[in-house]
Scaffold this motif. Structure first.
Motif, PDB file in Angstrom:
ATOM      1  N   GLU A 202     -78.609  77.725 -84.315  1.00  0.00           N
ATOM      2  CA  GLU A 202     -79.303  78.931 -83.905  1.00  0.00           C
ATOM      3  C   GLU A 202     -78.419  79.682 -82.918  1.00  0.00           C
ATOM      4  N   ASP A 203     -78.749  80.956 -82.661  1.00  0.00           N
ATOM      5  CA  ASP A 203     -77.935  81.740 -81.735  1.00  0.00           C
ATOM      6  C   ASP A 203     -77.869  81.084 -80.362  1.00  0.00           C
ATOM      7  N   ASP A 204     -79.015  80.637 -79.876  1.00  0.00           N
ATOM      8  CA  ASP A 204     -79.068  79.970 -78.572  1.00  0.00           C
ATOM      9  C   ASP A 204     -80.253  79.015 -78.594  1.00  0.00           C
ATOM     10  N   GLY A 205     -80.110  77.929 -79.344  1.00  0.00           N
ATOM     11  CA  GLY A 205     -81.206  77.017 -79.611  1.00  0.00           C
ATOM     12  C   GLY A 205     -81.715  76.286 -78.388  1.00  0.00           C
ATOM     13  N   ALA A 206     -82.830  75.600 -78.579  1.00  0.00           N
ATOM     14  CA  ALA A 206     -83.497  74.905 -77.479  1.00  0.00           C
ATOM     15  C   ALA A 206     -82.775  73.628 -77.066  1.00  0.00           C
ATOM     16  N   SER A 207     -81.939  73.070 -77.934  1.00  0.00           N
ATOM     17  CA  SER A 207     -81.191  71.857 -77.585  1.00  0.00           C
ATOM     18  C   SER A 207     -80.033  72.238 -76.677  1.00  0.00           C
ATOM     19  N   ARG A 208     -80.179  71.930 -75.400  1.00  0.00           N
ATOM     20  CA  ARG A 208     -79.162  72.318 -74.418  1.00  0.00           C
ATOM     21  C   ARG A 208     -78.839  71.131 -73.520  1.00  0.00           C
ATOM     22  N   ILE A 226     -65.479  72.658 -71.637  1.00  0.00           N
ATOM     23  CA  ILE A 226     -66.594  71.819 -71.207  1.00  0.00           C
ATOM     24  C   ILE A 226     -67.582  72.700 -70.454  1.00  0.00           C
ATOM     25  N   SER A 227     -68.862  72.518 -70.741  1.00  0.00           N
ATOM     26  CA  SER A 227     -69.881  73.302 -70.052  1.00  0.00           C
ATOM     27  C   SER A 227     -70.179  72.665 -68.696  1.00  0.00           C
ATOM     28  N   ASP A 228     -70.349  73.505 -67.697  1.00  0.00           N
ATOM     29  CA  ASP A 228     -70.672  73.016 -66.360  1.00  0.00           C
ATOM     30  C   ASP A 228     -72.171  73.093 -66.084  1.00  0.00           C
ATOM     31  N   GLU A 229     -72.909  73.507 -67.084  1.00  0.00           N
ATOM     32  CA  GLU A 229     -74.364  73.502 -67.067  1.00  0.00           C
ATOM     33  C   GLU A 229     -74.818  73.379 -68.524  1.00  0.00           C
ATOM     34  N   SER A 232     -76.222  75.523 -75.341  1.00  0.00           N
ATOM     35  CA  SER A 232     -76.631  75.287 -76.723  1.00  0.00           C
ATOM     36  C   SER A 232     -75.405  75.161 -77.621  1.00  0.00           C
ATOM     37  N   PHE A 233     -75.616  74.593 -78.816  1.00  0.00           N
ATOM     38  CA  PHE A 233     -74.546  74.522 -79.799  1.00  0.00           C
ATOM     39  C   PHE A 233     -74.024  75.927 -80.129  1.00  0.00           C
ATOM     40  N   GLY A 234     -74.950  76.859 -80.352  1.00  0.00           N
ATOM     41  CA  GLY A 234     -74.553  78.190 -80.776  1.00  0.00           C
ATOM     42  C   GLY A 234     -73.685  78.909 -79.763  1.00  0.00           C
ATOM     43  N   LYS A 235     -74.016  78.753 -78.481  1.00  0.00           N
ATOM     44  CA  LYS A 235     -73.265  79.485 -77.451  1.00  0.00           C
ATOM     45  C   LYS A 235     -71.849  78.952 -77.298  1.00  0.00           C
ATOM     46  N   SER A 254     -71.754  65.377 -76.384  1.00  0.00           N
ATOM     47  CA  SER A 254     -72.963  66.026 -75.863  1.00  0.00           C
ATOM     48  C   SER A 254     -73.627  65.076 -74.877  1.00  0.00           C
ATOM     49  N   GLY A 255     -74.024  65.610 -73.737  1.00  0.00           N
ATOM     50  CA  GLY A 255     -74.741  64.805 -72.750  1.00  0.00           C
ATOM     51  C   GLY A 255     -73.829  63.997 -71.853  1.00  0.00           C
TER      52      GLY A 255
END
Length: 282
Positions: A202-208, A226-229, A232-235, A254-255
């Protein structure tokens, strides 16, 4: 998930002076107190004669802090002309390191540019799917079905030898790669394939959650993000496609995503199976 020593640094190294220095060449007045009386004796010394402070340059980080669509990311770039990449899992073939902190404790950081969590793993911390370390295949390619991010098809493989680094979907890897690389790690899902986002995103799905990935640009540079917060997969996939312009990009974790950047002192906590280490060439 907790972060340890979360320091984000731009490529330029910031030096903080401990005290204000006199302009070069200006005399320095040294005052000595005579304990026998109130008189003071002043000695004028040429500043050029004084020992100079160490000017040894500090190491610059190849990781930068960026913001994309309101989310903070760290973007590290490996250049095949100046870096090498290898996979590590367990010292001496024993128990896996299990974390970047354990790797840092056991490794001299002088040559290391950075390291990241680098692939899917099971409860025993050993690699799921294809895993090659120093040219030795320790785990076979997994083309099966299952649950979880690893089995979101297409998944893929990050691999390379020498200065040639690539990301391919598992199907393309199986069909086209015949020679065993020096390093390789399988994970999933693919973030970008042939310039297109994974069809299930998704564009910005709920799985974050905290996530990290790798992609190769047209010049052969490896981009580790790497995300610092939570993201989502899409972003994170759009960052690879739209900001970096990679045609192929793979989610690494992830996680449990984590980064070790010795130049800034950043050392993230979290469990790790396969680890990707980027080192500076001599």
């Amino acid at each position: 998930m907790k972060r340890r020593a979360t320091i984000f640094a731009l490529p330029a190294v910031l030096a903080i002076a401990a005290c204000e220095q006199k302009p070069a060449g200006e005399p320095v007045v040294r005052t000595e107190l005579d304990e026998s009386g109130p008189d003071q004796a002043e000695e004028v010394v040429d500043a050029e004669a004084l020992p100079e402070a160490s000017t040894e340059p500090q190491r610059a980080s190849v990781c930068i802090a960026v913001a994309f669509e309101g989310t903070q990311l760290t973007h590290c770039i490996a250049d095949p002309e100046t870096h090498t990449i290898r996979t590590v899992l367990a010292p001496g073939g024993g128990q896996p390191f299990g974390s970047l902190a354990a790797l840092a404790d056991a490794t001299a950081s002088k040559t290391i540019a950075f390291a990241v969590t680098g692939g899917a793993f099971g409860d025993d911390l050993r690699a799921l799917g294809y895993y090659v370390e120093e040219g030795e295949r320790l785990s076979e390619l997994d083309r099966g079905e299952g649950d979880g991010n690893f089995y979101m098809k297409p998944n893929g493989v990050f691999f390379g030898s020498g200065e040639d680094w690539r990301v391919l979907s598992t199907g393309r890897f199986f069909a086209t790669v015949r020679d065993r690389p020096q390093f390789g790690t399988q994970s999933g899902p693919m973030l970008v394939t042939g310039g297109e986002l994974h069809p299930d995103f998704e564009d910005d799905g709920a799985s974050r959650t905290l996530r990290n990935g790798v992609g190769i640009d047209a010049e052969g540079h490896a981009h580790f993000v790497i995300s610092d917060e939570p993201v989502s997969f899409g972003k994170i996939a759009r960052f690879y496609r739209d900001e970096i312009g990679t045609k192929e990009a793979l989610l690494l974790a992830s996680g449990n995503s984590a980064l070790w950047d010795p130049a800034t002192g950043r050392l993230d906590e979290g469990r790790a199976g396969p680890i990707l280490v980027v080192e500076n060439k001599p």
